[in-house]
Write a protein that holds these residues in place. Structure first.
Motif, PDB file in Angstrom:
ATOM      1  N   SER A  88       0.860  -1.187   0.000  1.00 42.47           N
ATOM      2  CA  SER A  88       0.000   0.000   0.000  1.00 42.47           C
ATOM      3  C   SER A  88       0.892   1.231   0.000  1.00 42.47           C
ATOM      4  CB  SER A  88      -0.892   0.024   1.248  1.00 42.47           C
ATOM      5  OG  SER A  88      -0.075   0.145   2.414  1.00 42.47           O
ATOM      6  N   ALA A  89       0.270   2.392  -0.155  1.00 41.60           N
ATOM      7  CA  ALA A  89       1.031   3.642  -0.048  1.00 41.60           C
ATOM      8  C   ALA A  89       1.502   3.815   1.398  1.00 41.60           C
ATOM      9  CB  ALA A  89       0.157   4.815  -0.480  1.00 41.60           C
ATOM     10  N   THR A  90       0.612   3.572   2.349  1.00 39.44           N
ATOM     11  CA  THR A  90       0.978   3.724   3.758  1.00 39.44           C
ATOM     12  C   THR A  90       2.124   2.783   4.127  1.00 39.44           C
ATOM     13  OG1 THR A  90      -1.336   4.237   4.170  1.00 39.44           O
ATOM     14  CG2 THR A  90       0.004   3.760   6.095  1.00 39.44           C
ATOM     15  N   TYR A 115      -1.969  14.087   4.864  1.00 34.73           N
ATOM     16  CA  TYR A 115      -2.870  12.966   5.128  1.00 34.73           C
ATOM     17  C   TYR A 115      -2.741  12.516   6.594  1.00 34.73           C
ATOM     18  CZ  TYR A 115      -4.907   8.333   3.931  1.00 34.73           C
ATOM     19  OH  TYR A 115      -5.677   7.199   3.839  1.00 34.73           O
ATOM     20  N   SER A 165      -6.287  13.939   0.355  1.00 33.54           N
ATOM     21  CA  SER A 165      -7.394  12.998   0.333  1.00 33.54           C
ATOM     22  C   SER A 165      -8.740  13.693   0.563  1.00 33.54           C
ATOM     23  CB  SER A 165      -7.130  11.962   1.428  1.00 33.54           C
ATOM     24  OG  SER A 165      -8.261  11.236   1.719  1.00 33.54           O
ATOM     25  N   ASP A 190       4.037  11.833  -1.480  1.00 34.74           N
ATOM     26  CA  ASP A 190       2.901  10.916  -1.460  1.00 34.74           C
ATOM     27  C   ASP A 190       2.078  11.209  -2.709  1.00 34.74           C
ATOM     28  OD1 ASP A 190       0.322   9.878  -1.171  1.00 34.74           O
ATOM     29  OD2 ASP A 190       0.187  10.344   0.974  1.00 34.74           O
ATOM     30  N   ALA A 192      -0.322   9.109  -3.861  1.00 37.98           N
ATOM     31  CA  ALA A 192      -1.438   8.152  -3.855  1.00 37.98           C
ATOM     32  C   ALA A 192      -2.628   8.677  -4.670  1.00 37.98           C
ATOM     33  CB  ALA A 192      -1.881   7.849  -2.424  1.00 37.98           C
ATOM     34  N   GLN A 193      -2.905   9.982  -4.566  1.00 33.22           N
ATOM     35  CA  GLN A 193      -4.010  10.566  -5.343  1.00 33.22           C
ATOM     36  C   GLN A 193      -3.518  11.138  -6.667  1.00 33.22           C
ATOM     37  OE1 GLN A 193      -7.065  10.252  -4.930  1.00 33.22           O
ATOM     38  NE2 GLN A 193      -7.357   9.814  -2.759  1.00 33.22           N
ATOM     39  N   THR A 210      -0.332   4.267  -4.777  1.00 33.56           N
ATOM     40  CA  THR A 210      -1.138   3.084  -4.576  1.00 33.56           C
ATOM     41  C   THR A 210      -1.740   2.660  -5.914  1.00 33.56           C
ATOM     42  OG1 THR A 210      -2.807   2.164  -3.108  1.00 33.56           O
ATOM     43  CG2 THR A 210      -3.275   4.336  -3.992  1.00 33.56           C
ATOM     44  N   ARG A 212      -4.836   1.154  -6.444  1.00 33.10           N
ATOM     45  CA  ARG A 212      -6.284   0.976  -6.591  1.00 33.10           C
ATOM     46  C   ARG A 212      -7.061   2.233  -6.930  1.00 33.10           C
ATOM     47  NH1 ARG A 212      -5.594   1.816  -1.241  1.00 33.10           N
ATOM     48  NH2 ARG A 212      -7.017   3.312  -0.284  1.00 33.10           N
ATOM     49  N   LYS A 213      -6.448   3.413  -6.883  1.00 37.51           N
ATOM     50  CA  LYS A 213      -7.239   4.646  -7.058  1.00 37.51           C
ATOM     51  C   LYS A 213      -7.343   5.018  -8.536  1.00 37.51           C
ATOM     52  CE  LYS A 213      -6.387   5.986  -2.297  1.00 37.51           C
ATOM     53  NZ  LYS A 213      -5.668   6.882  -1.357  1.00 37.51           N
TER      54      LYS A 213
HETATM   55  C1  PLP Z   1      -5.365   6.780  -0.115  1.00 41.68           C
HETATM   56  C2  PLP Z   1      -4.250   7.672   0.339  1.00 41.68           C
HETATM   57  C3  PLP Z   1      -3.144   7.144   0.987  1.00 41.68           C
HETATM   58  C4  PLP Z   1      -3.086   5.716   1.457  1.00 41.68           C
HETATM   59  O1  PLP Z   1      -2.981   4.783   0.439  1.00 41.68           O
HETATM   60  P1  PLP Z   1      -3.072   3.244   0.876  1.00 41.68           P
HETATM   61  O2  PLP Z   1      -2.651   2.521  -0.357  1.00 41.68           O
HETATM   62  O3  PLP Z   1      -4.482   3.015   1.276  1.00 41.68           O
HETATM   63  O4  PLP Z   1      -2.144   3.061   2.013  1.00 41.68           O
HETATM   64  C5  PLP Z   1      -2.108   7.984   1.292  1.00 41.68           C
HETATM   65  N1  PLP Z   1      -2.151   9.286   0.996  1.00 41.68           N
HETATM   66  C6  PLP Z   1      -3.202   9.851   0.371  1.00 41.68           C
HETATM   67  C7  PLP Z   1      -3.177  11.304   0.055  1.00 41.68           C
HETATM   68  C8  PLP Z   1      -4.301   9.062   0.027  1.00 41.68           C
HETATM   69  O5  PLP Z   1      -5.359   9.597  -0.556  1.00 41.68           O
END
Ligand code: PLP
Length: 372
Positions: A88-90, A115, A165, A190, A192-193, A210, A212-213
């Motif tokens: 995962s990103a986390t 986040y 997020s 980060d 992720a988005q 990540t 899945r988004k």
């Molecule tokens: C969703 C999100 C994460 C976490 O991603 P995971 O893969 O669920 O750990 C981290 N930072 C931001 C800004 C996000 O939107």
């Protein structure tokens, strides 16, 4: 006002390779819908695991996974050897912090939209969080004030969420990357988005994301790029040996689909979708859009009418998803203030359509808002 979305063929291609949704899915920022090709590649891999055993199956999938690594490298602007897959990103950030050995009590500078769970990790590693100066209420950074702060305080690290997020705000990372490079301060991003939504190619020391988004890959898979020299010598790899290999296969296919759609075109269409969504939804029955209209993000967040509590909003999101608030079920996100505790004061409704959104989808949501 009529806004015409660019590259309609991208919306068609996106829809054509997917199962027709059972809902109006306006929630790519939480989990994009996977394509049939991604699903097929994953299920084929699971079949191979059953027929060949997991290790032979993995060896046979190695080329595909390495293609995914190269595709990620291209998107993030790193050599493929610097890309590692995580869960995962986390998990990527936790693994990175474990290996960076930043002394407890050191300062990490973040933007106000940081986040929440990342702040929790910084706390867990004993880091002191300070905020970068902003140029406006949306949370865009004031680049020259950032330069002064970094020069005078020399933090141990700067950490930026390219796109947070809880609202659709895009940070301009490139100038901050130059400042960090000039003063020898590590920059971790980060994305992720950001991945498959915004440009993610800048001169940072590490970038993670990540699957899945916006990429529409499977859940439970993430990735990180780490610049040579960021970690002390001899640190173990972040990429775990034992992993959901079918997930990495799915991510590889999702990455290659994104590259074939054309990241620039995707970005342009998604930016226009954000703008269209804001125009369509702002001001209906007291609901107000938080973003500036032209923010180049596909995310729109809505503040509920005066007098609504967070739990009223939570209930409304549930009724949209269940199908009792509109003619069709509509999937959105209830984004509570804990997602960005330094900036958010209350929850918002987050709308994040992907490339295939239709005007009638937004009309259906607009009608549900009108009836609140
Ligand atoms: C969703 C999100 C994460 C976490 O991603 P995971 O893969 O669920 O750990 C981290 N930072 C931001 C800004 C996000 O939107």
């Amino acid at each position: 006002m009529t806004l015409v979305l660019p590259y309609p063929e991208l919306g068609d291609a996106f829809a054509a390779d997917r199962m027709p949704p059972d809902v109006i899915h306006l929630d790519a920022a939480a989990a994009g819908r996977a394509s049939r090709s991604v699903l097929r590649a994953m299920s084929d891999h699971l079949d191979s695991e059953a027929r060949l055993g997991g290790y032979i199956a993995q060896a046979e999938a190695a080329d595909l996974i390495e293609q995914g690594r190269s595709a990620a490298a291209e998107l993030l602007g790193f050599p493929p050897t610097d890309i590692q897959f995580t869960e995962s990103a986390t998990g990527a950030l936790a693994g990175l912090l474990t290996r960076m050995h930043v002394p407890r009590g050191s300062t990490v500078l973040v933007a106000p939209g940081e986040y929440g769970p990342n702040l929790g990790l910084f706390r867990m590693f004993g880091l002191v969080v300070d905020q970068l100066p902003v140029a406006d209420e949306a949370g865009h950074l004031d680049v020259s004030a950032v330069a002064t702060l970094i020069e005078t305080t020399r933090p141990a690290m700067v950490h930026l969420c390219l796109h947070p997020s809880h609202r659709g705000v895009v940070l301009d990372v490139a100038p901050i990357a130059s400042i960090c490079r000039a003063f020898g301060v590590p920059l971790v991003v980060d994305a992720a988005q950001g991945i498959a939504h915004l440009p993610t190619n800048f001169d940072a020391d590490a970038v993670y994301a990540t699957s899945r988004k916006w990429l529409c890959g499977p859940r439970g898979v993430g990735l990180i790029a780490v610049r040579q020299g960021l970690l002390p010598d001899g640190m173990p790899a972040l990429e775990s040996h034992e992993a959901n290999i079918a997930g990495r296969v799915g991510l590889a296919v999702a990455l290659s689909e994104h590259l074939s759609l054309g990241p620039e075109k995707v970005r342009e269409r998604l930016g226009a979708i954000g703008k269209l969504t804001r125009h369509r939804l702002d001001g209906i029955s007291g609901w107000s859009v938080i973003e500036q209209t032209n923010e180049p993000s596909a995310v729109t967040t809505l503040q509920p009418p005066a007098g609504w509590s967070d739990s009223d909003l939570f209930g409304f999101r549930e009724s949209l998803a269940a199908g009792s608030a509109a003619e069709r079920r509509i999937v959105t996100t209830y984004a509570g203030a804990e997602r960005a505790p330094l900036q958010a004061k209350s929850a918002v409704l987050r709308i994040s359509p992907h490339l295939d959104v239709r005007a009638s989808d937004l009309d259906c949501l607009a009608e549900a808002l009108r009836q609140t």
